[in-house]
Design a protein around this motif. Structure first.
Motif, mmCIF file in Angstrom:
data_model
loop_
_atom_site.group_PDB
_atom_site.id
_atom_site.type_symbol
_atom_site.label_atom_id
_atom_site.label_comp_id
_atom_site.label_asym_id
_atom_site.label_seq_id
_atom_site.Cartn_x
_atom_site.Cartn_y
_atom_site.Cartn_z
ATOM 1 N N ALA A 1 0.860 -20.550 -7.789
ATOM 2 C CA ALA A 1 1.882 -19.234 -7.729
ATOM 3 C C ALA A 1 1.184 -18.189 -8.448
ATOM 4 N N ALA A 2 0.597 -18.420 -9.704
ATOM 5 C CA ALA A 2 0.142 -17.318 -10.318
ATOM 6 C C ALA A 2 -0.884 -16.426 -9.509
ATOM 7 N N ALA A 3 -1.728 -17.161 -8.905
ATOM 8 C CA ALA A 3 -2.535 -16.784 -7.963
ATOM 9 C C ALA A 3 -2.215 -15.668 -6.766
ATOM 10 N N LEU A 4 -1.245 -16.126 -6.465
ATOM 11 C CA LEU A 4 -0.403 -15.515 -5.067
ATOM 12 C C LEU A 4 0.283 -14.417 -5.470
ATOM 13 N N ARG A 5 0.892 -14.415 -6.564
ATOM 14 C CA ARG A 5 1.969 -13.428 -6.946
ATOM 15 C C ARG A 5 1.345 -12.021 -6.754
ATOM 16 N N GLY A 6 2.102 -11.319 -5.790
ATOM 17 C CA GLY A 6 1.751 -10.077 -5.681
ATOM 18 C C GLY A 6 0.886 -9.625 -4.656
ATOM 19 N N MET A 7 0.134 -10.787 -4.000
ATOM 20 C CA MET A 7 -0.737 -10.518 -3.063
ATOM 21 C C MET A 7 -0.058 -10.437 -1.655
ATOM 22 N N PRO A 8 -0.461 -9.363 -0.820
ATOM 23 C CA PRO A 8 0.182 -9.025 0.427
ATOM 24 C C PRO A 8 -0.224 -10.032 1.486
ATOM 25 N N PHE A 9 0.776 -10.198 2.378
ATOM 26 C CA PHE A 9 0.621 -11.239 3.716
ATOM 27 C C PHE A 9 1.354 -10.613 4.677
ATOM 28 N N VAL A 10 1.003 -10.974 5.904
ATOM 29 C CA VAL A 10 1.336 -10.670 7.124
ATOM 30 C C VAL A 10 2.519 -11.991 7.493
ATOM 31 N N GLY B 1 8.443 -10.090 12.481
ATOM 32 C CA GLY B 1 7.635 -9.046 13.504
ATOM 33 C C GLY B 1 6.434 -8.786 12.851
ATOM 34 N N PHE B 2 5.656 -9.506 12.197
ATOM 35 C CA PHE B 2 4.342 -9.266 11.689
ATOM 36 C C PHE B 2 4.363 -8.012 10.642
ATOM 37 N N LYS B 3 5.438 -8.100 9.938
ATOM 38 C CA LYS B 3 5.466 -7.094 8.624
ATOM 39 C C LYS B 3 4.685 -7.448 7.807
ATOM 40 N N THR B 4 4.050 -6.686 6.804
ATOM 41 C CA THR B 4 3.343 -6.778 5.778
ATOM 42 C C THR B 4 4.118 -6.852 4.553
ATOM 43 N N LYS B 5 4.259 -7.951 3.977
ATOM 44 C CA LYS B 5 4.858 -8.274 2.584
ATOM 45 C C LYS B 5 4.293 -8.661 1.362
ATOM 46 N N GLN B 6 4.878 -8.692 0.383
ATOM 47 C CA GLN B 6 4.104 -9.398 -0.971
ATOM 48 C C GLN B 6 4.947 -10.497 -1.515
ATOM 49 N N HIS B 7 3.991 -11.539 -2.066
ATOM 50 C CA HIS B 7 4.528 -12.831 -2.555
ATOM 51 C C HIS B 7 5.283 -12.043 -3.846
ATOM 52 N N GLY B 8 6.525 -12.533 -4.182
ATOM 53 C CA GLY B 8 7.326 -12.293 -5.122
ATOM 54 C C GLY B 8 7.810 -13.657 -6.104
ATOM 55 N N ASP B 9 8.244 -13.006 -7.387
ATOM 56 C CA ASP B 9 8.771 -14.285 -8.145
ATOM 57 C C ASP B 9 10.159 -14.783 -7.764
#
Length: 80
Positions: free
Chosen positions: A48-57, A62-70
């Motif tokens: 979880a710490a490694a992914l936090r804040g990382m972008p993903f599709v 609808g293939f939106k770019t988002k960020q992993h959050g807390d």
């Protein structure tokens, strides 16, 4: 029983001459986990710490770019 996985990339263009552009390639191999309700998935610990804040599709949205959050600022990550 064993699983063997291999990823190969081959540049099929010309191999000589100054006009040959370099080949840029990125690959990713990952696991899929079956879940009954993807809105209830949480990741805890170092992952979880490694992914936090990382972008993903998000292919489902609808293939939106988002960020992993807390989740409540805690030690787990909500996978939306």
């Amino acid at each position: 029983t064993a699983l063997r996985l291999e990823l190969s990339v081959r540049h099929a263009g010309p191999v000589e001459g100054p006009t040959v552009p370099p080949l840029a390639f990125t690959g990713c191999l990952h696991t899929y986990f079956r879940t009954a309700d993807s809105t209830q998935v949480r990741i805890r610990g170092e992952d979880a710490a490694a992914l936090r804040g990382m972008p993903f599709v998000d292919k489902v949205d609808g293939f939106k770019t988002k960020q992993h959050g807390d989740v409540d600022g805690g030690d787990e990550l909500l996978v939306e």
